[in-house]
Structures are given as structure tokens and as C-alpha cells.
Design a protein around this motif. Structure first.
Motif, mmCIF file in Angstrom:
data_model
loop_
_atom_site.group_PDB
_atom_site.id
_atom_site.type_symbol
_atom_site.label_atom_id
_atom_site.label_comp_id
_atom_site.label_asym_id
_atom_site.label_seq_id
_atom_site.Cartn_x
_atom_site.Cartn_y
_atom_site.Cartn_z
ATOM 1 N N ARG A 168 0.902 -1.365 0.106
ATOM 2 C CA ARG A 168 -0.159 -0.012 -0.048
ATOM 3 C C ARG A 168 0.848 1.201 -0.092
ATOM 4 N N LEU A 169 2.046 1.162 0.558
ATOM 5 C CA LEU A 169 3.102 2.180 0.509
ATOM 6 C C LEU A 169 3.583 2.734 -0.666
ATOM 7 N N GLY A 170 3.501 1.745 -1.874
ATOM 8 C CA GLY A 170 3.742 1.900 -3.101
ATOM 9 C C GLY A 170 5.245 2.002 -3.236
ATOM 10 N N ALA A 171 5.924 2.922 -3.837
ATOM 11 C CA ALA A 171 7.325 2.986 -4.189
ATOM 12 C C ALA A 171 8.103 2.922 -2.819
ATOM 13 N N GLU A 172 7.515 3.721 -1.729
ATOM 14 C CA GLU A 172 8.319 4.097 -0.550
ATOM 15 C C GLU A 172 8.142 2.623 0.176
ATOM 16 N N GLY A 173 7.586 1.904 -0.133
ATOM 17 C CA GLY A 173 7.587 0.315 0.569
ATOM 18 C C GLY A 173 8.129 -0.911 -0.146
ATOM 19 N N VAL A 174 8.919 -0.461 -1.480
ATOM 20 C CA VAL A 174 9.617 -1.355 -1.917
ATOM 21 C C VAL A 174 10.561 -2.181 -1.282
ATOM 22 N N SER A 175 11.731 -1.430 -0.605
ATOM 23 C CA SER A 175 12.618 -2.041 -0.129
ATOM 24 C C SER A 175 12.281 -2.701 1.309
ATOM 25 N N LEU A 176 11.304 -2.336 1.810
ATOM 26 C CA LEU A 176 10.363 -2.911 2.961
ATOM 27 C C LEU A 176 10.005 -4.055 2.538
ATOM 28 N N HIS A 177 9.153 -4.100 1.451
ATOM 29 C CA HIS A 177 8.757 -5.515 0.906
ATOM 30 C C HIS A 177 9.599 -6.663 0.611
ATOM 31 N N ALA A 178 10.917 -6.153 -0.158
ATOM 32 C CA ALA A 178 12.230 -7.029 -0.368
ATOM 33 C C ALA A 178 12.607 -7.427 0.816
ATOM 34 N N GLY A 179 12.908 -6.752 1.677
ATOM 35 C CA GLY A 179 13.332 -7.159 2.939
ATOM 36 C C GLY A 179 12.556 -7.927 3.482
ATOM 37 N N LEU A 180 11.144 -7.894 3.698
ATOM 38 C CA LEU A 180 10.143 -8.830 4.206
ATOM 39 C C LEU A 180 10.367 -10.363 3.569
ATOM 40 N N VAL A 181 10.543 -10.242 2.082
ATOM 41 C CA VAL A 181 10.535 -11.494 1.371
ATOM 42 C C VAL A 181 11.692 -12.181 1.795
ATOM 43 N N GLU B 42 16.159 -21.234 9.368
ATOM 44 C CA GLU B 42 15.764 -20.918 10.729
ATOM 45 C C GLU B 42 14.827 -22.241 11.262
ATOM 46 N N PHE B 43 13.894 -22.312 10.313
ATOM 47 C CA PHE B 43 12.537 -23.311 10.964
ATOM 48 C C PHE B 43 12.832 -24.767 11.020
ATOM 49 N N THR C 214 19.120 -15.516 9.651
ATOM 50 C CA THR C 214 17.584 -15.170 9.721
ATOM 51 C C THR C 214 17.521 -13.693 10.756
ATOM 52 N N GLN C 215 18.590 -13.691 11.893
ATOM 53 C CA GLN C 215 18.414 -12.720 12.817
ATOM 54 C C GLN C 215 19.008 -11.280 12.285
ATOM 55 N N ARG C 216 19.852 -11.652 11.278
ATOM 56 C CA ARG C 216 20.296 -10.242 10.723
ATOM 57 C C ARG C 216 19.433 -9.788 9.886
ATOM 58 N N LEU C 217 18.862 -10.801 8.933
ATOM 59 C CA LEU C 217 17.768 -10.057 8.003
ATOM 60 C C LEU C 217 16.491 -9.502 8.910
ATOM 61 N N ALA C 218 16.181 -10.008 10.103
ATOM 62 C CA ALA C 218 15.165 -9.398 10.945
ATOM 63 C C ALA C 218 15.480 -8.121 11.481
ATOM 64 N N LEU D 2 15.207 -5.885 8.402
ATOM 65 C CA LEU D 2 13.879 -5.447 8.155
ATOM 66 C C LEU D 2 13.371 -4.274 9.114
ATOM 67 N N GLU D 3 13.733 -4.398 10.161
ATOM 68 C CA GLU D 3 13.433 -3.508 11.362
ATOM 69 C C GLU D 3 14.021 -2.187 10.921
ATOM 70 N N HIS D 4 15.129 -2.123 10.857
ATOM 71 C CA HIS D 4 15.845 -0.704 10.178
ATOM 72 C C HIS D 4 15.122 -0.186 9.049
ATOM 73 N N ALA D 5 14.777 -0.905 8.182
ATOM 74 C CA ALA D 5 14.232 -0.682 7.004
ATOM 75 C C ALA D 5 12.844 -0.074 7.328
ATOM 76 N N GLY D 6 12.043 -0.608 8.410
ATOM 77 C CA GLY D 6 10.649 -0.143 8.822
ATOM 78 C C GLY D 6 11.106 1.098 9.462
ATOM 79 N N TYR D 7 12.035 1.511 10.267
ATOM 80 C CA TYR D 7 12.091 2.769 10.931
ATOM 81 C C TYR D 7 12.400 3.801 9.881
ATOM 82 N N VAL D 8 13.058 3.565 9.025
ATOM 83 C CA VAL D 8 13.572 4.447 7.765
ATOM 84 C C VAL D 8 12.276 4.786 7.121
ATOM 85 N N THR D 9 11.360 3.875 6.570
ATOM 86 C CA THR D 9 10.343 4.137 5.839
ATOM 87 C C THR D 9 9.299 4.848 6.782
ATOM 88 N N ALA D 10 9.208 4.568 7.859
ATOM 89 C CA ALA D 10 8.076 5.399 8.882
ATOM 90 C C ALA D 10 8.564 6.861 8.942
#
Length: 298
Positions: free
Chosen positions: A104-117, A127-128, A140-144, A147-155
Motif C-alpha cells: 500500500r505504501l507504493g514506491a516507499e515500501g519497495v525496500s521494505l517488501h524486499a526485506g520481508l521476502v 531457521e525453521f 535470519t536474525q540479521r535479516l530481521a 527489516l526492522e531498520h528498513a521499517g524505521y527508515v520508511t516510517a
């Protein structure tokens, strides 16, 4: 944590289900026949109806106690497995919520979505499968954390309401993962397995009360194999994230497909390859609309 002296043989979790049942049943049957054949002649007990009747009563009492114990353990194990499935479902739901918001964030959420994938792929592949043995996976911890860092940057570039929703989704995602890792080592308490082993030893010991005749040896072997099958069933359900009937990573795989498809559609819409228009009504829809009565004008 349980000590190795009272935990079941963990290497059996890697075997097929049929192999686990065969191992338990054949081992118990052989031990029951061997106990009667080796110990009964040393005791030199009387071979009469009264003695055999007492031996049967003793064996029945031990089998009843062991069966009730196994039934209780099976209920406990099933409860643990249901809790593990709930934890997985909650984490998958948190991942899905984060993915929808990133789209829903559009272009601003592309990096966030890529990190989530990438994060979900690491859960599935790294991990599982091993978290029941090794716990938290470093990659997996590093990617988590990324992802958290990308979320704060996007927010930081969003409105207050949207930023608050994004940070709340990040917190839910982190909480769900921590809860899954906390349940990764769930198992029946070691005291339960100690009680099961003691009762199995008593059951094998009652074989020494019978005369070592061929039909008696066969009866004891069949009885021990039947009880051992119940023990194997509890063993297979003991750890919800290990073994052949463990909780599957299929929900994560389905969510990964969903995330990938959603990102492809959103990217195509942004590039103008797809028109973001509602679907045209079919001929049946138009025909049904024509059959509706006209509105009454006052």
C-alpha cells in the motif's frame, strides 16, 4: 532442560514414522521375551494356576498404570502441538499484515517488501528446520534486524498515523518470531519420560514371573510390542517442531508465494503494464441488472 539420562533417544526423530514404531516395538518385544527366558529359570517359581493368576494380575496392574500415563502424555503432547500451530499462524498473519502495508505504501515500501521476502525465505530455508536443535539462526536474525531498520527508515517519511501502523506491525512481527523461538524447544517434561521408563521396566520385569514356555514368550512379546507402540506414538508427538508429524513450514511457503505475487502485481501497476481498473461486468451481470424492476418515482 532435561538431562540425557531421562530424555528419549533424539536421533530417532530423523527416522521415518514406520521406522520409529518398528524400533520401539521390536526392542520391547525382544526385551520382554529375553527377560522371561533368562530370569524365570533362576527364580524357580511354581508353575500352577494360582501363581499364573497372580502374575497376570500383576502384569495387568502395570499395563493399566502405563496406559493411563501414556494417555495423559499424549494429551499433553497434542496440546503443545496445537499451541505450536497457533504460534506459527500468528507469525504468518503478522508477516501478511506487514506485506499488505508495504504494498500500500507504493514506491516507499519497495525496500521494505524486499526485506520481508528475504526474511521469510530465510525462515523457511534456514531457521525453521533447525530451530528445535539450534534455536535462533544468525542469518535470519540479521535479516530481521535489517527489516526492522528498513521499517524505521520508511516510517520516518510517513504521516503519523501510517508510521504508527507500520511500527506496530513491526512490533507484532518481532513478538511473533520470539514466541515461535520460545516454543521451538517445547517437549514433555523429563519427569514424564522417567515415569514411562520405570513402568516399562516393571512391565518387562513381570515377564520373569511366568514359566519360560514358547507360547508364554510369544504372549509377553506381543504385549510388550503393543505397549511400545503407544510409547512410540507419544514419542512422535513429543516435540512439535521435530519429527515426521511436526508442525510444517507450509504456511510460510504459502505466504511467500502470496508476497511475491502481490509485489509483482503492484510493480506492474506502477510501471503501467496493468491498468488499475475494476473488472468489467459480465454479460450475465448486465442481463440480471436489466431484469430488475425500475425504481418507483414519487
Amino acid at each position: 532442560m532435561s538431562t540425557p539420562l531421562i530424555t528419549p533417544p533424539l536421533m530417532l526423530y530423523d527416522l521415518p514414522e514406520a521406522a520409529v514404531y518398528a524400533t520401539f516395538m521390536l526392542g520391547a518385544a525382544a526385551l520382554a521375551a529375553l527377560a522371561c527366558r533368562a530370569i524365570a529359570p533362576l527364580l524357580n517359581l511354581p508353575d500352577n494356576k494360582t501363581h499364573v493368576d497372580m502374575a497376570l494380575r500383576t502384569t495387568a496392574a502395570v499395563v493399566s498404570a502405563l496406559t493411563l500415563t501414556l494417555a495423559f502424555c499424549a494429551i499433553q503432547a497434542r496440546t503443545q502441538q496445537a499451541e505450536a500451530q497457533r504460534v506459527v499462524a500468528e507469525e504468518v498473519a503478522a508477516i501478511g499484515g506487514m506485506g499488505r502495508q508495504a504494498v500500500r505504501l507504493g514506491a516507499e515500501g519497495v525496500s521494505l517488501h524486499a526485506g520481508l521476502v528475504g526474511y521469510v525465505r530465510s525462515i523457511i530455508a534456514a531457521e525453521f528446520p533447525d530451530m528445535a536443535l539450534n534455536g535462533r539462526n544468525a542469518e535470519t536474525q540479521r535479516l530481521a534486524e535489517a527489516l526492522e531498520h528498513a521499517g524505521y527508515v520508511t516510517a520516518a517519511g510517513l504521516t503519523d498515523v501510517m508510521a504508527q501502523d507500520l511500527l506496530q506491525n513491526l512490533e507484532q512481527l518481532d513478538t511473533a518470531r520470539e514466541e515461535r523461538l520460545r516454543h521451538a524447544e517445547d517437549a514433555l517434561p523429563g519427569a514424564f519420560w522417567t515415569l514411562i521408563r520405570l513402568l516399562m521396566l516393571l512391565l518387562l520385569a513381570t515377564g520373569a514371573l511366568y514359566p519360560p514356555k514358547p507360547h508364554v514368550l510369544l504372549m509377553l512379546a506381543i504385549q510388550a510390542a503393543g505397549v511400545a507402540a503407544l510409547v512410540a506414538f507419544v514419542f512422535l508427538m513429543d516435540r512439535p517442531f521435530r519429527g515426521q508429524i511436526a508442525v510444517s513450514s507450509a504456511p510460510y511457503q504459502a505466504m511467500l508465494v502470496n508476497l511475491t505475487h502481490r509485489a509483482e502485481v503492484a510493480s506492474a501497476v506502477r510501471r503501467g503494464l496493468l491498468a488499475a481498473q475494476p473488472p468489467q461486468p459480465s454479460s450475465d451481470t448486465a442481463r440480471l441488472a436489466a431484469d430488475d424492476p425500475a425504481p418507483v418515482t414519487p
